[in-house]
Design an enzyme around this catalytic site. Structure first.
Site, PDB file in Angstrom:
ATOM      1  N   ALA A  74      40.096  24.221 -18.764  1.00  0.00           N
ATOM      2  CA  ALA A  74      41.435  23.794 -18.385  1.00  0.00           C
ATOM      3  C   ALA A  74      42.272  23.599 -19.644  1.00  0.00           C
ATOM      4  O   ALA A  74      41.755  23.590 -20.767  1.00  0.00           O
ATOM      5  CB  ALA A  74      41.367  22.508 -17.571  1.00  0.00           C
ATOM      6  N   GLY A 119      36.708  24.593 -16.305  1.00  0.00           N
ATOM      7  CA  GLY A 119      37.379  25.381 -15.288  1.00  0.00           C
ATOM      8  C   GLY A 119      37.018  26.850 -15.323  1.00  0.00           C
ATOM      9  O   GLY A 119      37.056  27.529 -14.294  1.00  0.00           O
ATOM     10  N   GLU A 122      33.847  27.174 -13.467  1.00  0.00           N
ATOM     11  CA  GLU A 122      34.119  26.957 -12.043  1.00  0.00           C
ATOM     12  C   GLU A 122      34.784  28.177 -11.401  1.00  0.00           C
ATOM     13  O   GLU A 122      34.472  28.543 -10.270  1.00  0.00           O
ATOM     14  CB  GLU A 122      34.985  25.708 -11.891  1.00  0.00           C
ATOM     15  CG  GLU A 122      34.209  24.435 -12.220  1.00  0.00           C
ATOM     16  CD  GLU A 122      35.100  23.226 -12.412  1.00  0.00           C
ATOM     17  OE1 GLU A 122      34.841  22.201 -11.751  1.00  0.00           O
ATOM     18  OE2 GLU A 122      36.051  23.296 -13.226  1.00  0.00           O
ATOM     19  N   GLU A 142      33.058  18.241 -19.025  1.00  0.00           N
ATOM     20  CA  GLU A 142      34.101  17.265 -18.714  1.00  0.00           C
ATOM     21  C   GLU A 142      33.749  15.844 -19.145  1.00  0.00           C
ATOM     22  O   GLU A 142      34.643  15.073 -19.532  1.00  0.00           O
ATOM     23  CB  GLU A 142      34.409  17.291 -17.213  1.00  0.00           C
ATOM     24  CG  GLU A 142      35.126  18.548 -16.740  1.00  0.00           C
ATOM     25  CD  GLU A 142      34.202  19.706 -16.411  1.00  0.00           C
ATOM     26  OE1 GLU A 142      34.689  20.755 -15.949  1.00  0.00           O
ATOM     27  OE2 GLU A 142      32.970  19.563 -16.630  1.00  0.00           O
TER      28      GLU A 142
END
Length: 269
Positions: A74, A119, A122, A142
């Protein structure tokens, strides 16, 4: 077909495949808000094509521009200014993207050509399967930032590698190389370099393109449905999928061709 023009994505049809490249190499293809919005718009276009087999392509490949990253994660600079409500909206926007990818009637391959962290990992796990270059790496880091996975990692990682391994990777934030990702079942194949990676993904789409389109769409839906079910309910879902196959022209053609010892020409209906 025109799949749209995007600020942060390159979208190109390659024979039976649609190649989608996240084109932000300066930021290692991080999922900034602009990238998320472009992915949301593109998956909206794809979703509008419907869930039957009458599609202009037979598969989708998602990769990243440059030599370093698929998607490095991210955009932390943007996330640093988010309040809880903004963070929830950001996560749910990517949830929409990943759920749309899973609902498409064609296979989606993540061609992971470098970092697939947070991300990025993911997004890759929302694809049907993952191919990786030898220098690729994966992780859900994270916890290093006091955060938790927000784009589906808590759900899809345990589906792919089991709950124990998922817990270890998420709790530690550990990064693993592609060889380890292959060993634990996170990726399907490891290729020598980025060129071989893309060639392998294109070859797999071409192989799938020779199969019955309705069967591929049907079984993708069934596998996704069955993933969250117990054995009894899963078998019932499979039975419905099996019965549905017998309503298609592709099944009539395929069975008749087998009996006649000829090559089937599937109509995609």
């Amino acid at each position: 077909m025109d799949f749209g023009t995007y600020q942060t994505l390159l979208v190109e049809q390659r024979d039976e495949a649609l190649l989608v490249t996240i084109n932000q190499p300066a930021s290692m293809n991080a999922l900034a808000a602009a990238v998320v919005e472009d992915l949301h718009a593109l998956t909206g276009v794809l979703a509008d094509l419907g869930t039957d087999a009458n599609w202009p392509v037979r598969g989708i490949i998602i990769t990243g521009a440059g030599e370093k990253a698929f998607v490095a994660g991210a955009n932390i600079v943007e996330m640093n200014t988010m309040d809880p409500a903004a963070a929830l909206a950001y996560g749910r926007r990517m949830h929409d993207v990943t759920l749309r990818l899973e609902a498409l009637p064609v296979p989606v391959i993540a061609a992971v050509n470098g970092f697939a962290l947070g991300g990025g990992c993911e997004l890759a796990m929302a694809c049907d399967f993952l191919y990786a270059s030898a220098n690729a790496s994966f992780g859900q880091p994270e916890v290093n930032l006091g955060l938790v996975p927000g784009f589906g990692g808590s759900v899809r990682l345990q589906q792919r590698v089991g709950i124990g391994m998922a817990r270890e990777l998420i709790y530690t934030g550990r990064r693993i190389k592609s060889a380890e990702a292959l060993r634990i079942g996170l990726v399907n194949r490891v290729l020598e370099d980025n060129a071989a990676l893309l060639d392998a993904a294109l070859a797999t789409i071409a192989e799938i393109a020779s199969k019955a389109p309705t069967a591929v769409a049907n079984v993708k839906h069934a596998i996704n449905e069955i993933a969250g079910l117990n054995v009894v309910d899963g078998l019932e879902a499979e039975a419905r999928s099996f019965m549905k196959a017998f309503t298609t022209e592709d099944s009539v053609v395929g069975r008749a061709a087998f009996v006649a010892k000829s090559a089937p020409e599937f109509p995609g209906r």
